[in-house]
Design a protein around this motif. Structure first.
Motif: not given
Length: 197
Positions: A22-26, A177-187
């Motif tokens: 999560i830190g990396l995504l942020q 931001y919570s949804r975006e972490y999931l969306a980036i992971t899906k991507f």
């Protein structure tokens, strides 16, 4: 007792890895949230977000305001309003963007509509079809939390773009931001593991 300790160590490992991820995504999101858009772009693509009936959500309103400011300062830029109509929406996101831009003094002749897309990938894909074949300068307008993924998707579709970040309203920060972490992971999963393109 040993089994419990082993289980605790395994759980601790995954918790630590999760926080690091999560830190990396942020970090990636933050890198893109301070971008400066180039001036006098040929095209501005405004990515849609939720519409409540016919009223833009706080997130979409922020994107529209950022786009309107840019368009007033760069008079020759054409804007593509991008976003279809989802559940609970009485008009498409593209129509909502257009309405609000017109209210803010942007001439309708400068606004193109892409009103079929249902996600960010389609926002880029369908907006790209409205662009001329020859290379043009393009700026994508979206929220700070969303810009990293939006630009990444544009690049993966062969579109070279700059980014214009719109402030994320405080009331929407946690959910967005919570949804975006999931969306980036899906991507990441679709792109690198499943060969998504």
């Amino acid at each position: 007792m040993q089994k419990n300790n082993k289980l605790l160590r395994i759980l601790s490992f995954f918790v630590i890895v999760g926080f690091l991820y999560i830190g990396l995504l942020q970090f990636k999101i933050s890198q893109f949230s301070h971008l400066k858009a180039s001036r006098n772009a040929d095209y501005l693509i405004v990515l849609g977000a939720r519409v409540n009936g016919v009223e833009p959500s706080l997130v979409l309103a922020s994107r529209i305001n950022a786009a309107a400011k840019y368009l007033k300062e760069n008079k020759k830029t054409v804007v593509i309003a991008s976003g279809g109509m989802g559940p609970g929406e009485d008009i498409s996101e593209a129509d909502a963007i257009k309405r609000e831009l017109v209210k803010q003094g942007i001439n309708e002749s400068r606004i193109l509509l892409e009103d079929r897309s249902t996600n960010t990938y389609e926002n880029i894909k369908f907006s790209k079809r409205l662009l001329p074949l020859q290379e043009k300068s393009i700026v994508v307008v979206t929220s700070t939390f969303h810009l990293y993924r939006a630009i990444s998707l544009a690049h993966f579709q062969g579109l070279s773009v700059d980014g214009l970040p719109a402030k994320t309203p405080w009331l929407a920060v946690f959910k967005s931001y919570s949804r975006e972490y999931l969306a980036i992971t899906k991507f990441y999963l679709e792109r690198y593991l499943l060969g998504f393109s």
